[in-house]
Motif scaffolding. Structure first.
Motif, PDB file in Angstrom:
ATOM      1  N   ASN A  42     -14.340  12.129  14.927  1.00  0.00           N
ATOM      2  CA  ASN A  42     -13.429  11.138  14.351  1.00  0.00           C
ATOM      3  C   ASN A  42     -12.346  10.716  15.339  1.00  0.00           C
ATOM      4  O   ASN A  42     -12.039   9.531  15.482  1.00  0.00           O
ATOM      5  CB  ASN A  42     -12.788  11.696  13.076  1.00  0.00           C
TER       6      ASN A  42
ATOM      7  N   GLU B 132     -14.878  11.040   5.503  1.00  0.00           N
ATOM      8  CA  GLU B 132     -14.146  12.314   5.498  1.00  0.00           C
ATOM      9  C   GLU B 132     -13.457  12.545   4.160  1.00  0.00           C
ATOM     10  O   GLU B 132     -13.351  13.678   3.672  1.00  0.00           O
ATOM     11  CB  GLU B 132     -13.116  12.324   6.636  1.00  0.00           C
TER      12      GLU B 132
ATOM     13  N   TYR C 220      -3.502  10.454   6.366  1.00  0.00           N
ATOM     14  CA  TYR C 220      -4.733   9.874   5.850  1.00  0.00           C
ATOM     15  C   TYR C 220      -5.925  10.832   5.844  1.00  0.00           C
ATOM     16  O   TYR C 220      -6.964  10.502   5.282  1.00  0.00           O
ATOM     17  CB  TYR C 220      -5.103   8.605   6.635  1.00  0.00           C
ATOM     18  N   SER C 221      -5.768  11.997   6.444  1.00  0.00           N
ATOM     19  CA  SER C 221      -6.865  12.962   6.436  1.00  0.00           C
ATOM     20  C   SER C 221      -6.773  13.851   5.196  1.00  0.00           C
ATOM     21  O   SER C 221      -5.704  14.361   4.863  1.00  0.00           O
ATOM     22  CB  SER C 221      -6.825  13.841   7.694  1.00  0.00           C
TER      23      SER C 221
ATOM     24  N   ILE D 106     -13.399   7.597   8.382  1.00  0.00           N
ATOM     25  CA  ILE D 106     -12.242   8.132   7.645  1.00  0.00           C
ATOM     26  C   ILE D 106     -12.560   8.187   6.155  1.00  0.00           C
ATOM     27  O   ILE D 106     -12.270   9.182   5.478  1.00  0.00           O
ATOM     28  CB  ILE D 106     -10.988   7.275   7.908  1.00  0.00           C
TER      29      ILE D 106
END
Length: 443
Positions: free
Chosen positions: A48, A262, A116-117, A259
């Protein structure tokens, strides 16, 4: 002097580029294989974070492509001495963008990744990777500008040699730095990033040495005088700025895609990273012949016979499909074996192999679409390719959003977005070439 467009000559130009891309693919596969055996989190993080880095690096690549197109056009116009100004201007502009992208990563990505993860440990590993990998922007100054010069002149064996050196140094450093050696503790994802930066620096020096020992140095008056000119800068920005934006957003779309994956689950992300690593085998003929297409189209833009460029494009399409079947057939016939090389964990092999087999057809569409798209780039109509790229990206991101966020499809179904993108790229490019007079472009 223009290159011959016979099959042997096209292969002579493209083969070193393909071999170079193949070697880079082996490096990426090796890198992924090392990290997957070191830690699944490190493997996912490098994938990523690597996309974030490559998204920005594609901006620099766009400037390199622009200088290649302009230099090839000048060769076709029999103006060999004008290449020095283009090359030096490209180096200056790439350096300026490298500073901007380096600062952006060093200052602006930490909070973004943490926010954002879904997996905070994964986010920190990405930060660790990017903090070191971002120094690679400066290594790209020599690599991209000199690669563009050698591709424009058709001397593509130089890229092959430099890529071999990059691969050997990167694979050795990867293993030593990821797992540690002697008194050096294992560095994991940081080691992978550092290995790439050092290897790129070595490659840039090799290219510089090869340039100073080449006959092209005198033929084109390279570095005989300082020659950054406003004219060259204007030409570079005119052709290159759309390519910068195009490359940035094309990879940014894929970054957003990963993203969102994930956020589905770390399992889906690992499966997808397995696919991404193997994908680069398919890019071997596609990227090699893409660069070849730009050089040929730029050199033949000013020729009177309008049938030559379509003939060249059709020959390149045929060669791409042949080499795709030779290099990427394993995705269809034995995907489990390919996936096991990347990630031997049995938990991921079945789903990864299913998606890889499913994606084989999309890659064939990509192979047919690329020469049409690169014909437009080679003609200098880079604003058109930017528009085409934007339209394809809108379709891609909308499809991905609906399938992931709204309909919540499984990971196998989500990956069908690749068909939409590659087919759209070919259809829009062919429509433009069929309807508009793209040969009038001056640069």
């Amino acid at each position: 002097m223009r290159l011959s467009y016979s099959y042997p000559q096209i292969l002579k130009v493209a083969f070193p580029l393909m071999l170079g891309t193949f070697i880079q693919s082996i490096v990426m596969i090796t890198d992924a294989a090392f990290l997957s055996r070191y830690s699944t989190i490190s493997f996912d993080a490098s994938g990523n974070a690597g996309l974030i880095y490559v998204t920005l690096f594609m901006g620099l690549t766009g400037l390199g492509d622009a200088s290649q197109i302009i230099m090839a056009r000048r060769i076709g116009q029999n103006e060999p001495k004008s290449l020095n100004a283009v090359l030096q201007s490209a180096m200056l502009v790439i350096f300026s963008f490298a500073i901007a992208f380096f600062l952006l990563i060093q200052i602006g990505t930490d909070d973004f990744l943490i926010n954002y993860s879904k997996n905070k440990e994964l986010a920190q590993e990405q930060i660790n990777f990017l903090s070191i990998r971002s120094y690679g922007f400066f290594m790209g100054i020599l690599m991209l500008s000199l690669n563009s010069f050698f591709m424009a002149t058709g001397k593509t064996w130089v890229i092959m040699v430099s890529t071999i050196i990059f691969a050997i140094s990167n694979i050795i450093l990867d293993y030593l730095l990821i797992f540690g050696f002697w008194d050096l503790a294992p560095m994991g994802v940081k080691g992978a990033a550092l290995a790439s930066v050092i290897s790129e620096g070595i490659t840039g020096l090799v290219l510089l040495i090869l340039l100073f020992n080449s006959k092209e140095l005198k033929t084109h008056g390279i570095f005989e005088q300082f020659q950054v000119t406003l004219k060259s800068l204007r030409q570079l920005f005119k052709v290159g700025l759309p390519l910068v934006i195009q490359g940035f957003f094309a990879l940014a779309t894929w970054t957003v895609f990963f993203i969102w994956i994930e956020q589905m689950s770390t399992y889906d992300l690992t499966v997808s990273q397995n696919i991404r690593a193997i994908y680069f085998l398919a890019f071997v003929p596609i990227f090699g012949f893409a660069a070849t297409t730009k050089t040929y189209v730029a050199q033949y833009m000013d020729i009177a016979d309008k049938k030559i460029i379509p003939k060249i494009v059709h020959r390149i399409q045929f060669l791409i499909i042949v080499f795709l079947l030779l290099i990427f057939h394993g995705a269809l016939l034995y995907p489990e074996t390919l996936i096991a090389i990347i990630n031997p964990d049995p938990a991921y092999i079945e789903d990864s192999a299913y998606i890889l087999r499913l994606m084989f057809g999309s890659i064939l569409f990509f192979g047919l679409s690329t020469p049409y798209f690169q014909t437009i780039n080679g003609s200098g109509n880079t604003r058109v390719t930017l528009l085409i790229e934007v339209l394809c990206m809108i379709l891609y991101i909308a499809y991905a959003y609906v399938t992931i966020k709204v309909w919540k499809w499984n990971i196998e179904a989500v990956w069908t977005v690749e068909y939409l993108y590659f087919i759209s790229l070919g259809v829009f490019s062919l429509l433009y070439l069929s309807i508009f007079n793209w040969r009038k472009k001056e640069y």
